[in-house]
Design a protein around this motif. Structure first.
Motif, PDB file in Angstrom:
ATOM      1  N   PHE A 184       0.844  -1.199   0.000  1.00 41.38           N
ATOM      2  CA  PHE A 184       0.000   0.000   0.000  1.00 41.38           C
ATOM      3  C   PHE A 184       0.880   1.250   0.000  1.00 41.38           C
ATOM      4  O   PHE A 184       0.651   2.189  -0.775  1.00 41.38           O
ATOM      5  CB  PHE A 184      -0.914   0.001   1.229  1.00 41.38           C
ATOM      6  N   ALA A 185       1.884   1.276   0.873  1.00 44.39           N
ATOM      7  CA  ALA A 185       2.763   2.443   0.957  1.00 44.39           C
ATOM      8  C   ALA A 185       3.466   2.694  -0.374  1.00 44.39           C
ATOM      9  O   ALA A 185       3.585   3.844  -0.824  1.00 44.39           O
ATOM     10  CB  ALA A 185       3.782   2.244   2.077  1.00 44.39           C
ATOM     11  N   LEU A 186       3.925   1.627  -1.022  1.00 42.62           N
ATOM     12  CA  LEU A 186       4.577   1.781  -2.320  1.00 42.62           C
ATOM     13  C   LEU A 186       3.610   2.385  -3.336  1.00 42.62           C
ATOM     14  O   LEU A 186       3.976   3.276  -4.118  1.00 42.62           O
ATOM     15  CB  LEU A 186       5.083   0.428  -2.814  1.00 42.62           C
ATOM     16  N   GLY A 187       2.363   1.915  -3.326  1.00 40.06           N
ATOM     17  CA  GLY A 187       1.363   2.471  -4.228  1.00 40.06           C
ATOM     18  C   GLY A 187       1.122   3.947  -3.975  1.00 40.06           C
ATOM     19  O   GLY A 187       1.019   4.749  -4.918  1.00 40.06           O
ATOM     20  N   ALA A 188       1.038   4.341  -2.699  1.00 35.99           N
ATOM     21  CA  ALA A 188       0.809   5.750  -2.359  1.00 35.99           C
ATOM     22  C   ALA A 188       1.972   6.621  -2.822  1.00 35.99           C
ATOM     23  O   ALA A 188       1.781   7.729  -3.341  1.00 35.99           O
ATOM     24  CB  ALA A 188       0.603   5.892  -0.854  1.00 35.99           C
ATOM     25  N   ILE A 189       3.184   6.122  -2.643  1.00 36.20           N
ATOM     26  CA  ILE A 189       4.379   6.877  -3.040  1.00 36.20           C
ATOM     27  C   ILE A 189       4.395   7.109  -4.546  1.00 36.20           C
ATOM     28  O   ILE A 189       4.629   8.229  -5.021  1.00 36.20           O
ATOM     29  CB  ILE A 189       5.648   6.122  -2.597  1.00 36.20           C
ATOM     30  N   PHE A 190       4.112   6.064  -5.313  1.00 35.20           N
ATOM     31  CA  PHE A 190       4.239   6.198  -6.764  1.00 35.20           C
ATOM     32  C   PHE A 190       2.999   6.814  -7.408  1.00 35.20           C
ATOM     33  O   PHE A 190       3.107   7.417  -8.480  1.00 35.20           O
ATOM     34  CB  PHE A 190       4.632   4.860  -7.395  1.00 35.20           C
ATOM     35  N   TYR A 191       1.841   6.731  -6.783  1.00 41.65           N
ATOM     36  CA  TYR A 191       0.685   7.491  -7.279  1.00 41.65           C
ATOM     37  C   TYR A 191       1.010   8.985  -7.196  1.00 41.65           C
ATOM     38  O   TYR A 191       0.792   9.743  -8.147  1.00 41.65           O
ATOM     39  CB  TYR A 191      -0.554   7.157  -6.455  1.00 41.65           C
ATOM     40  N   GLU A 192       1.560   9.407  -6.071  1.00 39.13           N
ATOM     41  CA  GLU A 192       1.941  10.811  -5.909  1.00 39.13           C
ATOM     42  C   GLU A 192       3.092  11.176  -6.843  1.00 39.13           C
ATOM     43  O   GLU A 192       3.124  12.272  -7.417  1.00 39.13           O
ATOM     44  CB  GLU A 192       2.340  11.061  -4.456  1.00 39.13           C
ATOM     45  N   ARG A 193       4.032  10.261  -7.010  1.00 43.66           N
ATOM     46  CA  ARG A 193       5.183  10.501  -7.889  1.00 43.66           C
ATOM     47  C   ARG A 193       4.745  10.736  -9.332  1.00 43.66           C
ATOM     48  O   ARG A 193       5.241  11.634 -10.017  1.00 43.66           O
ATOM     49  CB  ARG A 193       6.117   9.285  -7.809  1.00 43.66           C
ATOM     50  N   PRO A 196      -1.362  13.879  -3.870  1.00 45.07           N
ATOM     51  CA  PRO A 196      -1.188  13.042  -2.676  1.00 45.07           C
ATOM     52  C   PRO A 196      -2.407  12.147  -2.467  1.00 45.07           C
ATOM     53  O   PRO A 196      -3.533  12.519  -2.815  1.00 45.07           O
ATOM     54  CB  PRO A 196      -1.060  14.059  -1.537  1.00 45.07           C
ATOM     55  N   THR A 197      -2.184  10.982  -1.908  1.00 44.71           N
ATOM     56  CA  THR A 197      -3.311  10.100  -1.602  1.00 44.71           C
ATOM     57  C   THR A 197      -4.037  10.553  -0.345  1.00 44.71           C
ATOM     58  O   THR A 197      -5.188  10.173  -0.126  1.00 44.71           O
ATOM     59  CB  THR A 197      -2.829   8.652  -1.412  1.00 44.71           C
ATOM     60  N   ARG A 198      -3.378  11.349   0.484  1.00 42.98           N
ATOM     61  CA  ARG A 198      -3.991  11.880   1.706  1.00 42.98           C
ATOM     62  C   ARG A 198      -3.811  13.389   1.727  1.00 42.98           C
ATOM     63  O   ARG A 198      -2.777  13.905   1.287  1.00 42.98           O
ATOM     64  CB  ARG A 198      -3.352  11.250   2.951  1.00 42.98           C
ATOM     65  N   HIS A 199      -4.798  14.106   2.279  1.00 40.19           N
ATOM     66  CA  HIS A 199      -4.811  15.562   2.139  1.00 40.19           C
ATOM     67  C   HIS A 199      -4.902  16.312   3.464  1.00 40.19           C
ATOM     68  O   HIS A 199      -4.679  17.520   3.493  1.00 40.19           O
ATOM     69  CB  HIS A 199      -5.990  15.975   1.251  1.00 40.19           C
ATOM     70  N   ARG A 200      -5.222  15.647   4.548  1.00 39.16           N
ATOM     71  CA  ARG A 200      -5.431  16.347   5.813  1.00 39.16           C
ATOM     72  C   ARG A 200      -4.143  16.415   6.627  1.00 39.16           C
ATOM     73  O   ARG A 200      -3.135  15.829   6.266  1.00 39.16           O
ATOM     74  CB  ARG A 200      -6.544  15.658   6.608  1.00 39.16           C
ATOM     75  N   VAL A 217      -0.549   0.709 -15.457  1.00 33.39           N
ATOM     76  CA  VAL A 217      -0.021   1.332 -14.242  1.00 33.39           C
ATOM     77  C   VAL A 217      -1.171   1.804 -13.358  1.00 33.39           C
ATOM     78  O   VAL A 217      -1.150   1.612 -12.135  1.00 33.39           O
ATOM     79  CB  VAL A 217       0.919   2.502 -14.593  1.00 33.39           C
ATOM     80  N   GLU A 218      -2.186   2.412 -13.960  1.00 35.22           N
ATOM     81  CA  GLU A 218      -3.353   2.831 -13.180  1.00 35.22           C
ATOM     82  C   GLU A 218      -3.986   1.636 -12.471  1.00 35.22           C
ATOM     83  O   GLU A 218      -4.350   1.719 -11.295  1.00 35.22           O
ATOM     84  CB  GLU A 218      -4.384   3.505 -14.086  1.00 35.22           C
ATOM     85  N   GLY A 219      -4.113   0.520 -13.192  1.00 33.33           N
ATOM     86  CA  GLY A 219      -4.703  -0.672 -12.591  1.00 33.33           C
ATOM     87  C   GLY A 219      -3.854  -1.224 -11.463  1.00 33.33           C
ATOM     88  O   GLY A 219      -4.378  -1.647 -10.421  1.00 33.33           O
ATOM     89  N   ALA A 220      -2.533  -1.219 -11.648  1.00 36.71           N
ATOM     90  CA  ALA A 220      -1.636  -1.724 -10.609  1.00 36.71           C
ATOM     91  C   ALA A 220      -1.699  -0.841  -9.367  1.00 36.71           C
ATOM     92  O   ALA A 220      -1.750  -1.338  -8.230  1.00 36.71           O
ATOM     93  CB  ALA A 220      -0.207  -1.789 -11.139  1.00 36.71           C
ATOM     94  N   LEU A 221      -1.714   0.481  -9.559  1.00 40.84           N
ATOM     95  CA  LEU A 221      -1.785   1.390  -8.418  1.00 40.84           C
ATOM     96  C   LEU A 221      -3.109   1.225  -7.671  1.00 40.84           C
ATOM     97  O   LEU A 221      -3.140   1.249  -6.436  1.00 40.84           O
ATOM     98  CB  LEU A 221      -1.610   2.835  -8.887  1.00 40.84           C
TER      99      LEU A 221
END
Length: 269
Positions: free
Chosen positions: A198-207, A212-216, A242-246
């Motif tokens: 999950f963390a890897l997905g969040a990092i590379f979605y933002e990259r 960002p996956t989180r905003h607060r 890539v979208e599907g993998a994320l």
């Protein structure tokens, strides 16, 4: 004051975490290394000392994986426990310009290969069962590489990692970088392979997207991470695979996530 281990010379500070202080240093006339000690305010805290000792054990076990920094020296002296590793090449993902890649598929593959090398590592006694537990844009280093992939990824900072012989206390408390944490990690302090994914997905979605996956911030961030699924927005120019993998990496329910980095690699093949 940071005292370098014997035989090393202090160059300058790199980071100053709550419990661990890291410095760049060098052996006289030799290459540069990365040295860590327990911060002076925490030298009497058993958990802080155990973090550093455990990181050294894990890095020794992962030596040769090609995706972690090789340990150079570890032990204890009058100033307490220390760990010295090679200075891994590359730039943190967090220092790269958003979307500054023409090959997001292969960059994500490189990161998944690095995480797979950590999770799948084994020795003569069996699987090491290493879980990083605190992936963030600062501890994934990317460098250019020759070969089928344009880059190579190195995973660093295993202070909060667990492996078959132990890990941080399982007391339900969260430890790590909350903004990239899996929901179950924020709720229960769980450290699992799926949490790393999950963390890897969040990092590379933002990259890749700059979103960002989180905003607060503050206490509201804890509730957002623990209780709310990630709102994945369409990303212009991002390959469908890539979208599907994320999306699979960022599933709110861990049972809906891939069970291993290899599963996602197969999806991207």
């Amino acid at each position: 004051m940071f005292l370098p281990p014997a035989g090393f010379v202090l160059v300058h500070p790199i980071t100053a975490r709550t419990a661990i202080v890291a410095r760049e240093g060098s052996a006289p006339g030799g290459p540069r290394f990365f040295a860590k000690r327990v911060a002076s305010a925490h030298r009497g805290v058993a958990e802080a000392r155990e973090m550093l000792v455990r990181e050294g054990c894990i890095l020794h076990l992962l030596a040769g994986s090609g995706h972690t920094a090789a340990p150079v020296a570890d032990g204890a002296d009058a100033a307490g426990p220390f760990l010295v590793t090679e200075m891994a090449a590359g730039r943190p993902v967090g220092n790269l310009a958003i979307g500054s890649t023409d090959e997001p598929t292969r960059e994500l593959v490189a990161a998944l290969l690095a995480l797979h090398a950590v999770h799948a590592a084994a020795d003569g006694e069996g699987p090491l069962e290493v879980v990083h537990g605190d992936l963030s844009p600062e501890n994934l280093l990317v460098r250019a590489a020759d070969g089928p992939l344009p880059c190579h990824v190195t995973v660093v900072d295993f202070e909060l990692a667990s492996y078959r012989d132990g890990g941080p206390p399982q007391d339900g408390s969260f430890r790590g970088t909350l903004r990239y944490a899996a929901p179950e990690s924020a709720r229960e302090g769980a450290r699992t392979v799926r949490g790393d994914l999950f963390a890897l997905g969040a990092i590379f979605y933002e990259r890749f997207t700059g979103i960002p996956t989180r905003h607060r911030e503050g206490p509201a961030l804890i509730l957002e991470v623990a209780e709310e699924p990630v709102d994945l927005r369409p990303a212009s120019g991002l390959p469908t695979r890539v979208e599907g993998a994320l999306a699979r990496l960022l599933a709110f329910d861990p049972s809906g996530r891939a069970a291993s980095a290899k599963e996602v690699l197969d999806q991207l093949a």
